[in-house]
Every structure is written in structure tokens, then in C-alpha cells.
Design a protein around this motif. Sequence first.
Motif, PDB file in Angstrom:
ATOM      1  N   ARG A  24     -39.339  11.174 -12.210  1.00  0.00           N
ATOM      2  CA  ARG A  24     -38.926  10.737 -13.539  1.00  0.00           C
ATOM      3  C   ARG A  24     -40.075  10.270 -14.403  1.00  0.00           C
ATOM      4  NH1 ARG A  24     -33.579   9.344 -14.456  1.00  0.00           N
ATOM      5  NH2 ARG A  24     -34.295   7.627 -15.738  1.00  0.00           N
TER       6      ARG A  24
ATOM      7  N   MET B 200     -39.281   9.793 -18.341  1.00  0.00           N
ATOM      8  CA  MET B 200     -37.885   9.388 -18.455  1.00  0.00           C
ATOM      9  C   MET B 200     -37.741   7.892 -18.188  1.00  0.00           C
ATOM     10  SD  MET B 200     -36.073  11.757 -19.538  1.00  0.00           S
ATOM     11  CE  MET B 200     -34.419  11.178 -19.336  1.00  0.00           C
TER      12      MET B 200
ATOM     13  N   GLU C  78     -29.611  10.572 -21.087  1.00  0.00           N
ATOM     14  CA  GLU C  78     -30.755  11.175 -20.411  1.00  0.00           C
ATOM     15  C   GLU C  78     -30.818  12.665 -20.687  1.00  0.00           C
ATOM     16  OE1 GLU C  78     -30.585  10.080 -16.255  1.00  0.00           O
ATOM     17  OE2 GLU C  78     -32.187   8.642 -16.680  1.00  0.00           O
TER      18      GLU C  78
END
Lengths: 298, 308, 269, 287
Positions: C66, C71, A165
Motif C-alpha cells: 500500500r 495509499m 480507496e
Amino acid sequence: MTARKWDKVATTVLYLISIFIIFVLAFLLLYILISGLPHVSWHFITGRSSSFEAGGGIGVQLFNSIYLLVLAMIISVPLSLGAGIYLSEYAPKNWVTSLIRNAIEVLSSLPSVVVGLFGFLVFSINFKFGFSILSGALALTVFNLPLLTRKVEDSLQAIHYTQREAGYALGLSRWETVIHVVVPAALPGIITGMILGMGRIFGEAAALIYTAGQSSPPLDFSNWNPMYIASPLNPMRSAETLAVHIWKINSEGIIPDATQVSAASSAVLVLFVLLLNLAARYVGNRLYGRLTGVKERK
Amino acid sequence: MNNDEIRASLLKRSRASKNEIFGKVISGICITIIIGVVVSIFYFVASKGLATFFTDKVNLWKFLTGTVWNPSTNDAQGDPQVGALPMIVGSFSVTFLAAIVATPFAIGAAVFMTEISPKLGKRVLQPVIELLVGIPSVVYGFIGLSVVVPFVRRTFGGSGFGILSGTFVLFVMILPTVTSMTVDALNSVPRNYREASLALGATRWQTIYKVVLRASVSGIITAVVFGMSRAFGEALAVQMVIGNAMLLPGNLISPASTLTSVLTMGMGNSVMGSLSNNALWSLALLLLIMPLVFNILIRWIGKRGAMH
Amino acid sequence: MQNYDSSDRYLKNLDDGNREIALTTDDLHVAYGTHEAIHGVSLGFERFKITALIGASGSGKSTYLRSLNRMNDNIAGTKVTGKIMYRGLDINGDNIDVYEMRKHIGMVFQQPNPFAKSIYENITFALKRHGEKRKDVLDEAVERTLKQAGLWKQVKDDLHQSALALSGGQQQRLCIARAIAMKPDILLLDEPASVLDPVSTATVEDTLMELKKDYTIIIVTHNMQQAGRISDYTAFFHLGDALEYDETRKIFTRPKIKATEDYVSGHFG
Amino acid sequence: MKKRLIALLGLTSLLVILSGCQLKQTGESITAVGSSALQPLVEAAGDRFTEDNPGQFINVQGGGSGTGLSQIQAASVEIGNSDLYAEQKSGIDPKDLVDHKVAVVGVTPVVNPEISVKNLSTDQLAKIFSGDITNWNKLGGPNQKIVVINRAQGSGTRDTFERWVMKGRSTMQAQEQDSTGMVRQIVASTPGAISYMAFPYVDKTVKTVNVDNVTPTDKNVQINKWKIWSYEHMYTNGKPTGLTAKFMTYILSDTIQDEIVGEMGYIPIKDMKVSRTLAGKVATINE
């Protein structure tokens, strides 16, 4: 008996088990070295092998083993790295992927004689590579790939998701993140896998008998043109490795000193694996340090 | 950067996205090659192994349950004598026995490496185990022949060749694999399980036995089954110590044979395409299918483990 | 947890022409497989301000955050509908380069996640990958970002040490430095201080107040006091919906709806 | 990292492509494959041949007579080595194959050195291997169980032994080994063991046994007094040409026959006083 006593007993037993395992290895090593080392000499390590007289060496076989090892690793490391990355990072989580994973695992427990015959029919005969280092290296690759791929995948999986990430959040592609962040971090595990793979390759005989062959024509160590037939580098020449040599002199060899030669060859082989182990570990640590910036304080 | 520049950059394909495609292609090619290898081996072994049944018309049931292996001669009914039962029994016996012997040692060593003394474990046991993997099976075989076989002969009688000797050799050979996989399984048990247990006043052994081992049962079973499929496929070393008599093993010290030993011995002596050769490939097919069964077993155990 | 009527909500519309808006979401839905985690959230974020997203665990605030730089793309089975408008473009559009977008919308995570590389490499790695090769520029970026993150003094002699040797708080500030080295437009922070001790938390908060001059900041936090201390705007999330969105001062003193009042006064969550 | 990866991949493919171009390879080679018993002999001859003719290589591989015959039949190698007549092997069509008999090898029963038995009749031998006699005391030896060690099915040595000793009787299921070296090691170390092997492999760790009061010597083989022997064959697919022909002539030359074949314990073809056909018909060779 109280819990505390049990604890003591169990700990003792565990120590004994560990000592036993170390003892087994020590015994194996000592047995091999003691029966082999007295016959090892410089002449033995570098000399030509003989087909029926005593006093032959293993120079060519040793060179062949190393050359084959290097070639097989050159082919199988990038392939398994790529495949491991695919399985770990890109593969969708469905039954196809799990089937592939399963099949690769099955391949890793395939008897090497089957791999050898497969290599013989496919590489030596169909591809017309003949009995050659190339056929041998490809067979070893087939032999080595499943294990290495699995190890790479496992090592990558062991790296925490947050590392990935971090890379993505910086606008890096998945590939960049894997190659520059995850792989370096997973390097110790991958290196271990490679060491084990190298050990297996180095000692493999059955897969090579039908592919790299069992003859070691005299090499001309002054000619390194890979196209010349007697050149050590020629990948199309037939090459007997150390493990095959041990197997051969023990099975059909008629040299009078077969026992000594095979004991000494085993000793050299095991020493070499030992050396490989240490070297790979050292290189791995250095590489890990360079890629991750984890340096020893001076 | 002003608004327009940012907008433009967002709409342009970046280096990273090209790089991503590159990566996908490269790794995709690698996996395709490996799949290709896997498929061609499966196809190759299956096509040759099935020829026994389709081309040479051998009865599958007879093949699996027959006890006489003599492909070059025919039996009373005129069928070729390709009974693989002695080898199947032999293979399973050595595999299971080796696994049974190796498991306690592997678990013990793994527990030692992860729970008792990680430092000694990493410094001493791990390299030892990796080295054991590196010893070629030819060498194992010869040590088996010169050490294990006479030992078995002296202690248990008989010729020394047989399942027992095979078990000893395989035990040492699969020990490293099973141990290192067990270590992985134990390491994946979260640290706080241990801490919680120790905090409750449990001794280290109680923690290991009741918490750590319980939590990693499925991982350990996976390790053992994996070791078994290794043992199942091992050829050279077993072949040297098991005696290679194609008889149903009556006890542990009489000569027996395994699928791999018969396969390795016979391959060079039969002509490609003949029945004797095809029958050997059928054995290879069995060898290929068995780890598959073991694997399905692993998955099944893994799933059950995950449910708990 | 009490169920509140999600039709009872107050979302302040910042897009009234008086302010510069950095990012808006319009009826944003996020679903993992068949489970919908966000049920249509529409918010706008003002430029160079700090906006806090608050709410109980499972309220969807992290999921929402997110999705602002996609993401969630990497989580299999995620489906995002609705619009996320950035600079007049929907960042979920087919024509958008997701990697380029993430350079402009950076993110810092709950767990400090420095790369297993040196401190210097951590900051310069992405810059180098994006094509910056000049050593002086890289050196300058390291010094500037570490200063901004309040870490420079502590590490300036150890730049080539492994980042993993730093303490948790230092690691998190390194992650912030790493994120701002990309000179993003918007910085998303997912509970950046939740694993830190009070001293480190205070330093990180100071850092954020400092950064607000140059960056639009959206921060998810569990910590009411923190939201109160640093944010200009606060959005309250409840069960996948944004129920109230207003200036932080108002949310904490005169919440318009019951759910927000209960939450900020500590009645649940 | 990435660059290195690409470089590696590139190198690999380059290697494959390069090595695919065999045409560019300088030097010449042929491959002889098959019988592992014949392998050391051909290998030694090949080494000598290369010394005399630099750049001309003889690759010698084992793999067993079966492999040798099937590969020469498929013409994927130049020479197929076999302990057997091609006609004896099922699955081989011998009509295109040209037989070159390069040596003769005798096969003798061997026993563990502890066994005092010196002579066995052919019938007794057959009974041992068929499982009818199981103890040495029936044969005038010690009270010791007989441990029979056989060679793998299809091995040339086993075929020779069964042909001239068992004479159609079937052997019992017993331990099998696929190589002479293993057999020798096991016979030497296992009490009561009996097996058989080719003359060149006999050493002091095992004991030979006379059969019908004939000692296993080269002389006795040459006049067929010792019956258990076979030819070593090198098959070519069609009449040999080029390097193959040159090598075949070389291996049958007197120098090689004396200095290598004889030296290694095989019996040179030219020393045979008799010849024996596939069917077993013996004829005296007139010089």
C-alpha cells in the motif's frame, strides 16, 4: 415458561408496539384530516386570508411556505453537504473536530424561539433585511443546518472505506471521489435527512414569527419581477407562512371561523408534508438510479 | 507513454490536485460558515443571558434555586425575583418522563423494524415515523389541547393541564427521533453475531435480548439522550398543554411550566435590554447548556461502550 | 511464531544492468503512530514480471504494498521514510503529484469494491474524470479491459446494469478491468483472490498471466500455490522485514534461509 | 454534480447580493410591529390602504407590546404598536416617542359557560385572582374549584386588568397563557375556569360577567362606567413623515375608524365620551 414461548410472547408484544405506533399516527392523521378537510375548498386553498371576517383562504400563506422552503433548502443543502463532507472526509480526528461536532449537535436541539430571536436581531435588524422572506430563510437555515449536516456526515460515514480507496487508487482526488462516488452512494440517507428537514421547516412557526413576519400583504401574481414589492418572488417582502398563520389565528386571531380555518390549514399542511415525503422519495430514488446506474430491468 | 513524458506528468500539478484544493476550500468554507453560526448563537445567547448576573447583579445561586419568578418586582431584600427552579424542575420532569415512556416503544419498534420484519418495517413503520416528524409542533399542541388535556382531566382529575399532559405530547414528539436512531444502533450490530447466536440454538427473542440489544446498549442510550435534548428544547406544543404556572410542581396533574414555555411566552412582552428580558435570556442559556451536558453524557456513554 | 534473526537474509539484487527495473524501494520504513510496521525494506521489481509478496498475517506485506502508491497517505498518523524510486523519481517527494502517480501505479484490493454504478460507468468513470470524453475511445476501453479481465463475454449485454449485481468473482475482475483501463505502468494487487471461489480464482490468475505482457505486477498473496503458479519473483516478509527475495522457483525449491523454508513448507503461517 | 453545486452556491450568493440592494426595489413599505391585540386591526387597515394606494405596503407584525416599544425606540421599524403607554413599560425612554391613540379596547372577565355566576364585585374579582377565594360556592355559584387562567407577565391585557381590578394587590401564581386565543379555548373547555380578555375576542364559547353590576359593553366603556379599558397606541419615533404620516392619517380617518375599528369590536377613538390620562384622570370630552 419455555424459551420458545417467550419468543412467541415477545414477538407478539413487538407487533403490538408497532401497531400502536401506527395507530397513533393514524389517529393523528385522521383527527387532523377529518376535522380539517371538510373546510378545505379550492377557494380556501387559493383565496386571500382575511383579518377579521369569516371565509378567508390561505393562498398567499401556502405560496409563502413553499417559497420559503425552497429558499431555505437552496441555502442549507449545499452548505450542509459541504460541511458534512468536511467533517466526514477532511476533518482531522482531534478534540477540535469533536468540539465542533458537539456544538453543531447542541444547536440542533436549540428551541426554535431562540433561533427566531437570533434571526430577528441578526438578520432582520443588524443586516437590515427586515421582516422578510430572506430573514426567514436564513433563520430556517440556522434551524435546519445542524440536523442536515449531521445526517450528511452519518450517511457518508456509512459508505464503506473501500469505495473511497477504489477512487483514490484510480488517481482521483478525494473531492472527486466523495462527490462522484461516496455522495451518490449515500444519497438515500441524505435524501431521508432532507425530507425530515423539509417537514420540520414546513411546519416551523416559532423561528419565523420574528423573521419572516406575520403579515401577508396582497401579492400581485402577474408581476414576477423579484424587485417589485408586491411580486411573489420578492425576497424582501414580509411573508406569513401556513404554520405561522395557524399559530396566529389561534392565538390572537379574531376571525369568527378561526377553528375551522386552523383545522383546515393543519390538514393542508399535513397533506403537503405527506406529498413532500412521497415526492422527495421518488425523486431521490430516481436520482440514486441515475447517479449509480442501478436501473430497473425493463 | 515514454519515460520522459511520465516523469513530466508526475512533476506537474495535475487537474486532480487542483480539484482537491478546490474541494477542500469549498467544504472548508461551508464548515466555517456553520461554525460561525454556532459561535455567534452561543455568543449571542451567552452575552444576553449572562447580563442578568453581571449587569443586573442577580445571584446565580438564587437564580437556580429561587422559586418565585416575577422579574418586574423585587423581593423583601430588594432583589429582583428571578427564581428559575420551578421551570428547571418542570423541564426535567417532562423530559425524563417522556424519555422513560418513549424508550420501550422506541426499542420495540426498532427491534420490529430490524429483527422481526424488516420488510414491513421499511414499507410501513419507517414512512410512518418520518411522517410523525413532519407534523408541526403547533398541530401537536392543538391536538394535545383538544384530546390529551380533556383525557387527563377525566381520567386523573385536576384541570388536565400539567406535567402528565406534557409528557404524553412529548412522548409522541420524540418517539420518531429515538426510534430511528435506535434502528441505526441495531443495524450496526454485525450480522454474524445474530447468526452465531441462532446457530447455537437460541430463539429469536433470546438472540435479540441477549445479543443484539446487549451489543447496542450504548447506541440506544445515545438515542434516548438525544431524544431527551429534543424534548428539553421543545416549546410550542408543551406550552399549550402544561399550563404555564410558575409553581414548583407538586404532582403530575397540576399546572407547571418549563424553561421553553416561559421563554416563549415572555419574550414578546419584555423590552430588549431590561432585566425581565435578560432573565429570559438566562433561561435560554440554560437551555443551551443543558443539551451540552446531555451531549457530554452521550460521549461518556459512547466511550464506555467502546471500551466493552 | 518463531523469531528468526532478521540479519539472516538474502535479497537478490535485480538491478544488475540485465533487466529493466520498474520500481525500487530503498530502506523503506512505514510507521503508524509510534508503531513501526515496516523496518527498512529494499527491493527492486522487474518490468513485465509478476512479483509475489508472501508472508504470514501481520508480516507487513500489505502495508508495504500500500505504500508503493501512497495509499497509506489517507490513514492518519502514517509516516513513511526511505525512498520509493519510480522512473528515477521518489514518489514520496514533495514535487510529485500523487494523483498522477496513482494513474501509473494502479491498485486492486482484497475486497472487490466496484462503485455503486453501472459496469460501463465503473470502467469509464475515472477516464472521464481524467478528461477522456470521446465516446468511441471509452467504448473501446470498456471492451478491451473487460476482454483482458475475462469478463466481456458474460457482461457485454448488460453493460448498463449495476456492478453490484455481479458475483464476487465477477466484481473482482471488473475491479481489475477498471484498474487497467487507466493503462497503468504497474499494477498492485492486495490478495485479489482471497475472497473468491477456486473457479473465479483460476480465472483471475489467468487474467494476471495475460496482463503480465503489458504490466508490471506486484501481488500480495496468502496462497503459496498461487504464488508458485503465477509469479516470477517472490519476496518473503516476516515481522516487517523482507527476509528473502529471489526467483520464485528458487524460493520454493531451495530457499536460502530457514524462515522462508519453514513458511513455504507450511511450518508456520 | 459539482457544477450543480457551484451553480447552487452561486445562485444563493446572487440572491443575497441582489436582495441586499434594496435601493433597486420598486414600491414603498413601512413596518408596524408590536402588540398582538392590535395586529389584526392594523393589518386590516393596512390591506385596505394598499388597495387604495398600490405599491405602498404596510407590513404588520406581532411580537408583543414589549417588542413593539423596544423596536420603535431603536427606530428599526416605523411604527410600534402597544397596548400600554410607553411610560408604563420599564426599559423604555418615552421622550422621543410620539403617541397615536387609534382605538380603545375594553377588557372583561370571562368564565366557563357552565358557571352560573352573573355578577362579581371588583373586590371579589381581585380576591379570585389573588387566590383568596378558591371556590365558586363562595360567590353563589356551584361547588366547583376556581381555575384561574392568567395572561403572560407583561402582556397589555394583563396590565390593564391588574391596574383596574387588582389595584396593587399581587396576583397568585397560576396558569398563564400568552395569547387570547389560548385563553378563550381553555376557559371554554375547562370547568370552573375564569380569565379575562379584550371585547373583540369574546364569543359564544365563553361567558362574560358583569362587574359591580355594570355590563361590559362599548357604551359603558365610552362613558367610563366600565372601568377596565385601555387605549391602543401606535408609537412613532419622532413626528411621522412620508408614508408613515399618510398611514397614520388614514387609520384615524372616519371611514377606517367606522368600517374597520368599529367592525372588529374595538371602540373608535372619536366615539369616546371621556378621556383618561396615564395617571387615570378622567375628563369628559366636549364636542
